[in-house]
Design a protein around this motif. Structure first.
Motif, short mmCIF file in Angstrom:
data_model
loop_
_atom_site.label_atom_id
_atom_site.label_comp_id
_atom_site.label_asym_id
_atom_site.label_seq_id
_atom_site.Cartn_x
_atom_site.Cartn_y
_atom_site.Cartn_z
N GLU A 261 -5.88 -7.93 -2.79
CA GLU A 261 -6.23 -7.04 -1.68
C GLU A 261 -6.46 -5.62 -2.19
O GLU A 261 -6.97 -4.78 -1.46
N LEU A 262 -6.05 -5.36 -3.43
CA LEU A 262 -6.35 -4.12 -4.13
C LEU A 262 -6.84 -4.51 -5.51
O LEU A 262 -6.35 -5.48 -6.09
N ALA B 140 -3.89 2.11 -1.43
CA ALA B 140 -4.64 2.50 -2.63
C ALA B 140 -4.28 3.92 -3.04
O ALA B 140 -4.16 4.22 -4.24
N GLN C 279 -4.65 0.11 6.18
CA GLN C 279 -3.48 -0.16 5.35
C GLN C 279 -3.88 -0.23 3.88
O GLN C 279 -3.19 0.30 3.01
N THR C 280 -5.01 -0.86 3.60
CA THR C 280 -5.51 -0.97 2.24
C THR C 280 -5.84 0.41 1.68
O THR C 280 -5.51 0.73 0.53
N GLU C 281 -6.45 1.23 2.51
CA GLU C 281 -6.82 2.58 2.09
C GLU C 281 -5.58 3.41 1.77
O GLU C 281 -5.52 4.09 0.74
N THR D 108 2.55 -2.16 6.42
CA THR D 108 2.12 -2.77 5.16
C THR D 108 3.28 -3.46 4.47
O THR D 108 3.15 -4.60 4.00
N ALA E 27 -0.03 -6.51 -3.38
CA ALA E 27 -1.43 -6.42 -2.93
C ALA E 27 -2.40 -6.70 -4.08
O ALA E 27 -3.43 -7.35 -3.88
N HIS F 239 -10.20 3.61 -5.49
CA HIS F 239 -9.50 3.28 -4.24
C HIS F 239 -10.52 2.97 -3.15
O HIS F 239 -11.66 3.39 -3.18
N VAL F 240 -10.07 2.17 -2.21
CA VAL F 240 -10.92 1.70 -1.13
C VAL F 240 -11.17 2.81 -0.13
O VAL F 240 -10.26 3.54 0.24
N ARG G 190 -3.47 -10.57 6.37
CA ARG G 190 -4.23 -9.66 5.53
C ARG G 190 -3.94 -8.23 5.95
O ARG G 190 -3.66 -7.95 7.11
N LEU G 191 -4.05 -7.32 4.99
CA LEU G 191 -3.92 -5.90 5.31
C LEU G 191 -5.15 -5.44 6.07
O LEU G 191 -6.25 -5.93 5.83
#
Length: 84
Positions: free
Chosen positions: A71-72, A21, A16-18, A50, A66, A82-83, A11-12
């Motif tokens: 994950e997004l 995004a 990384q997710t931020e 990522t 993602a 966005h996260v 998982r991110l």
């Protein structure tokens, strides 16, 4: 994607997710760094990790993967979704 179940895929991280995004919203490295109060080098490191995690070749590919892995959100490039 491999034949492994999605639950076994890495998982991110939240960061990384931020970062991803913001890539989805069209931000470049310098703008992401400013937005997140980190250095451009750190942004590039998060993106490199990522891409490895997702098996992506570039930002657009990473965003697509993602989103596919949920994950997004699919509307990540819209507004303020966005996260954080």
């Amino acid at each position: 994607m491999t034949g492994r179940p999605s639950s076994t895929l890495p998982r991110l991280t939240p960061k990384q997710t931020e970062v991803l995004a913001l890539v989805a919203r069209g931000y470049d490295t310098k703008r992401i760094a400013g937005e997140l109060a980190i250095t451009p080098t750190t942004v590039r490191g998060h993106l490199r990790d990522t891409f490895v995690c997702l098996g992506a070749d570039n930002g657009a590919h990473a965003v697509a993967i993602a989103i596919g892995r949920k994950e997004l959100p699919s509307d990540v490039a819209m507004g303020d979704s966005h996260v954080r």
